[in-house]
Design an enzyme around this catalytic site. Sequence first.
Site, short mmCIF file in Angstrom:
data_model
loop_
_atom_site.label_atom_id
_atom_site.label_comp_id
_atom_site.label_asym_id
_atom_site.label_seq_id
_atom_site.Cartn_x
_atom_site.Cartn_y
_atom_site.Cartn_z
N ARG A 36 90.27 62.58 43.63
CA ARG A 36 90.47 62.09 42.27
C ARG A 36 91.48 60.96 42.09
O ARG A 36 91.67 60.52 40.96
CB ARG A 36 90.86 63.27 41.36
N ASP A 105 90.69 69.97 56.68
CA ASP A 105 90.91 68.96 57.72
C ASP A 105 91.69 69.45 58.93
O ASP A 105 91.91 68.70 59.88
CB ASP A 105 91.60 67.73 57.11
N HIS A 120 89.04 76.98 51.49
CA HIS A 120 87.78 76.22 51.41
C HIS A 120 87.15 76.01 52.78
O HIS A 120 86.35 75.11 52.97
CB HIS A 120 88.00 74.87 50.70
N CYS A 128 74.92 79.66 61.53
CA CYS A 128 73.52 79.71 61.12
C CYS A 128 73.41 80.49 59.81
O CYS A 128 73.96 81.58 59.69
CB CYS A 128 72.71 80.40 62.21
N CYS A 131 71.25 83.95 60.90
CA CYS A 131 71.77 85.03 61.76
C CYS A 131 73.29 84.96 61.92
O CYS A 131 73.88 85.77 62.63
CB CYS A 131 71.11 84.99 63.14
N ASN A 214 103.44 66.15 43.19
CA ASN A 214 102.15 65.45 43.11
C ASN A 214 102.34 64.08 42.50
O ASN A 214 103.13 63.92 41.57
CB ASN A 214 101.20 66.27 42.23
P1 NAD Z 1 92.22 66.05 44.14
O1 NAD Z 1 91.63 64.82 44.73
O2 NAD Z 1 91.58 66.63 42.95
O3 NAD Z 1 93.74 65.76 43.78
C1 NAD Z 1 94.60 65.18 44.70
C2 NAD Z 1 95.94 64.96 44.01
O4 NAD Z 1 96.85 64.52 44.99
C3 NAD Z 1 95.89 63.89 42.91
O5 NAD Z 1 96.38 64.46 41.72
C4 NAD Z 1 96.81 62.77 43.44
O6 NAD Z 1 97.62 62.24 42.40
C5 NAD Z 1 97.66 63.50 44.45
N1 NAD Z 1 98.09 62.67 45.57
C6 NAD Z 1 97.39 61.74 46.28
N2 NAD Z 1 98.14 61.24 47.27
C7 NAD Z 1 99.35 61.86 47.20
C8 NAD Z 1 100.56 61.77 47.96
N3 NAD Z 1 100.68 60.93 48.99
N4 NAD Z 1 101.59 62.57 47.61
C9 NAD Z 1 101.50 63.42 46.55
N5 NAD Z 1 100.40 63.53 45.79
C10 NAD Z 1 99.33 62.77 46.12
O7 NAD Z 1 92.36 67.13 45.31
P2 NAD Z 1 92.34 68.72 45.28
O8 NAD Z 1 93.11 69.22 44.11
O9 NAD Z 1 92.71 69.16 46.63
O10 NAD Z 1 90.84 69.10 45.01
C11 NAD Z 1 89.82 68.47 45.70
C12 NAD Z 1 88.93 69.37 46.54
O11 NAD Z 1 88.39 68.55 47.58
C13 NAD Z 1 89.64 70.47 47.27
O12 NAD Z 1 88.82 71.56 47.18
C14 NAD Z 1 89.71 70.02 48.73
O13 NAD Z 1 89.28 71.07 49.54
C15 NAD Z 1 88.64 68.98 48.88
N6 NAD Z 1 89.05 67.82 49.71
C16 NAD Z 1 89.69 68.04 50.89
C17 NAD Z 1 90.09 66.96 51.66
C18 NAD Z 1 90.80 67.25 52.97
O14 NAD Z 1 90.54 68.27 53.60
N7 NAD Z 1 91.73 66.38 53.38
C19 NAD Z 1 89.87 65.65 51.23
C20 NAD Z 1 89.20 65.45 50.01
C21 NAD Z 1 88.80 66.56 49.25
#
Ligand code: NAD
Length: 245
Positions: A36, A105, A120, A128, A131, A214
């Site tokens: 986002r 990740d 998540h 699979c 199975c 954040n």
């Molecule tokens: P989100 O994208 O909704 O929100 C990320 C938040 O992190 C934002 O509000 C942003 O302002 C903040 N942010 C970005 N860079 C930052 C930094 N350097 N320091 C501090 N804050 C920072 O992410 P979410 O709430 O985790 O939800 C998204 C879903 O997508 C989750 O379910 C997640 O599992 C998945 N996802 C995972 C990955 C990954 O595994 N790295 C990547 C993308 C999405």
Amino acid sequence: MEQNIQKAAEIIKKSKGVVVLTGAGISTESGIPDFRSPGTGLWEKMDPMEALSTEVLYNRPEKFYREGFEILRSMKDIAPNVTHEILGKMEEEGCVDLIVTQNIDNLHQKAGSKKVYEVHGHIRSGYCIQCSKEINMENLEEKVDKGEIPPRCESCGGVLRPNVVMFGDSLPACFDWAMDAVENGELLIVIGSSLEVGPVNYLAQICKKLMIINLGSTAYDRRADLIINEKASLALTKIYALLRK
Ligand code: NAD
């Protein structure tokens, strides 16, 4: 900000049962885009709620393996950053009891954290749908690269999928354990999550004390006891320095 950093260190020092909830924002500094963030979030390019959904995986597997799967495999060779590393040390030194991560990740484990609930799922393996036989990520990728789409189980011929919780899936048992830990603990620290995604954001509802680190605003800012709107690496480096004093 300095005053809030000071407060954060004080709260962490005197809290028992510290749970850290991390989201995609903790990994942006490793080079993985979040969903986002304006300008760089994945949402700008595609709708992850579609590309990473059970609806697409089961009904249009070609689309899933062309888009969603590519997002997942792009995270495989990424290295953890200083925030993941500090959290690993904080666990070792007894300042953090548990990490609950929405991320798939694998970066907390790579940075040395031992107690991690991946609510998540993760990208280390797949299974699979018929199975439940497990397959490691490399073998799953190999099949996809050979054009086997959807990739199929060698035992029963069922469709294979990654071990990641898609939109439409229910959460694994460790989410229940995470709720227990948060309810029994004194502090929840959220790092790098917009707290828009349920049911994980429920943890921010049930915790006793809520600290949010954040860059942008979150859905739970009004409920927070302390908010630090700063890059996670910068905030954690400063907090950790105070904890060590
Ligand atoms: P989100 O994208 O909704 O929100 C990320 C938040 O992190 C934002 O509000 C942003 O302002 C903040 N942010 C970005 N860079 C930052 C930094 N350097 N320091 C501090 N804050 C920072 O992410 P979410 O709430 O985790 O939800 C998204 C879903 O997508 C989750 O379910 C997640 O599992 C998945 N996802 C995972 C990955 C990954 O595994 N790295 C990547 C993308 C999405």
